[in-house]
Design a protein around this motif. Structure first.
Motif, PDB file in Angstrom:
ATOM      1  N   UNK A 109       0.806  -1.223   0.000  1.00 48.81           N
ATOM      2  CA  UNK A 109       0.000   0.000   0.000  1.00 48.81           C
ATOM      3  C   UNK A 109       0.841   1.278   0.000  1.00 48.81           C
ATOM      4  N   UNK A 110       2.121   1.192   0.320  1.00 56.90           N
ATOM      5  CA  UNK A 110       2.939   2.405   0.375  1.00 56.90           C
ATOM      6  C   UNK A 110       3.979   2.450  -0.739  1.00 56.90           C
ATOM      7  N   UNK A 111       3.860   1.561  -1.730  1.00 56.35           N
ATOM      8  CA  UNK A 111       4.801   1.590  -2.843  1.00 56.35           C
ATOM      9  C   UNK A 111       4.599   2.860  -3.643  1.00 56.35           C
ATOM     10  N   UNK A 112       5.575   3.416  -4.249  1.00 57.34           N
ATOM     11  CA  UNK A 112       6.976   3.039  -4.381  1.00 57.34           C
ATOM     12  C   UNK A 112       7.854   3.613  -3.261  1.00 57.34           C
ATOM     13  N   UNK A 113       7.287   4.436  -2.360  1.00 57.72           N
ATOM     14  CA  UNK A 113       8.121   5.045  -1.308  1.00 57.72           C
ATOM     15  C   UNK A 113       8.665   3.995  -0.346  1.00 57.72           C
ATOM     16  N   UNK A 114       7.806   3.089   0.100  1.00 59.99           N
ATOM     17  CA  UNK A 114       8.210   2.027   1.019  1.00 59.99           C
ATOM     18  C   UNK A 114       7.781   0.694   0.441  1.00 59.99           C
ATOM     19  N   UNK A 115       8.693  -0.249   0.462  1.00 59.98           N
ATOM     20  CA  UNK A 115       8.414  -1.570  -0.098  1.00 59.98           C
ATOM     21  C   UNK A 115       7.978  -2.522   1.019  1.00 59.98           C
ATOM     22  N   UNK A 116       7.226  -3.573   0.706  1.00 57.10           N
ATOM     23  CA  UNK A 116       6.849  -4.552   1.727  1.00 57.10           C
ATOM     24  C   UNK A 116       8.097  -5.156   2.378  1.00 57.10           C
ATOM     25  N   UNK A 117       8.087  -5.238   3.711  1.00 57.98           N
ATOM     26  CA  UNK A 117       9.221  -5.778   4.443  1.00 57.98           C
ATOM     27  C   UNK A 117      10.216  -4.722   4.891  1.00 57.98           C
ATOM     28  N   UNK A 118      10.088  -3.473   4.398  1.00 59.27           N
ATOM     29  CA  UNK A 118      10.972  -2.404   4.863  1.00 59.27           C
ATOM     30  C   UNK A 118      10.737  -2.155   6.355  1.00 59.27           C
ATOM     31  N   UNK A 119      11.811  -1.832   7.053  1.00 60.49           N
ATOM     32  CA  UNK A 119      11.720  -1.518   8.477  1.00 60.49           C
ATOM     33  C   UNK A 119      11.888  -0.016   8.637  1.00 60.49           C
ATOM     34  N   UNK A 120      10.967   0.599   9.375  1.00 61.54           N
ATOM     35  CA  UNK A 120      10.950   2.050   9.520  1.00 61.54           C
ATOM     36  C   UNK A 120      10.929   2.390  11.012  1.00 61.54           C
ATOM     37  N   UNK A 121      11.729   3.372  11.403  1.00 63.57           N
ATOM     38  CA  UNK A 121      11.714   3.876  12.770  1.00 63.57           C
ATOM     39  C   UNK A 121      10.751   5.054  12.815  1.00 63.57           C
ATOM     40  N   UNK A 122       9.672   4.901  13.567  1.00 64.96           N
ATOM     41  CA  UNK A 122       8.610   5.905  13.625  1.00 64.96           C
ATOM     42  C   UNK A 122       8.728   6.649  14.951  1.00 64.96           C
ATOM     43  N   UNK A 123       8.689   7.974  14.870  1.00 64.30           N
ATOM     44  CA  UNK A 123       8.676   8.771  16.098  1.00 64.30           C
ATOM     45  C   UNK A 123       7.252   9.203  16.372  1.00 64.30           C
ATOM     46  N   UNK A 124       6.842   9.003  17.603  1.00 61.06           N
ATOM     47  CA  UNK A 124       5.505   9.417  18.026  1.00 61.06           C
ATOM     48  C   UNK A 124       5.656  10.750  18.746  1.00 61.06           C
TER      49      UNK A 124
END
Length: 144
Positions: A109-124
């Protein structure tokens, strides 16, 4: 260096000693002079061979030793320091758990910016507002 001077007479840093005797100093008029008291010490346990001496116990003026700590005080200080260190780690872990989150992108759902399986550090953060071109993560509704 004070530490080297004490080591030369047999008082090693980090070694537990037993006080065998304390001799009081006497002044001219029979007054106790605390600076003249002499302590006789020996290690509480066998030392490594290169530190052992043949002249145990040793005698030295009490004023020569920079710090005298009882075993109970040393153990209480060690326990307190350990608890403070553990508490610090818990506080840091709880802050990181509430402010940061590691997310794995589950779908395309987030392609092409993020691919399935990508790991992202999210700041809340409730203090910053999303801007244009920011990637926003949210918890999916329960229906999904």
């Amino acid at each position: 260096d004070k530490r080297q001077d004490l080591a030369q007479i047999g008082l090693y840093a980090g070694v537990e000693y037993v006080i065998c005797d304390i001799e009081e100093g006497i002044g001219e008029e029979g007054k106790r002079l605390l600076d003249e008291r002499v302590a006789t010490l020996k290690p509480a346990y066998p030392l490594r061979p290169h530190l052992e001496r043949s002249d145990w116990p040793i005698s030295l003026p009490i004023s020569e030793v920079p710090l005298w700590i009882s075993k109970a005080t040393y153990e209480a200080g060690t326990a307190f320091g350990t608890l403070m260190l553990a508490g610090t780690y818990l506080v840091i872990a709880s802050i990181l758990a509430t402010v940061l989150r590691i997310v794995v992108v589950p779908s395309e759902s987030m392609e092409p910016a993020l691919m399935p399986g990508d790991v992202v550090l999210v700041t809340r953060s409730i203090f910053t507002k999303p801007k244009a071109n920011d990637v926003v993560f949210f918890n999916p509704p329960k229906e999904l």
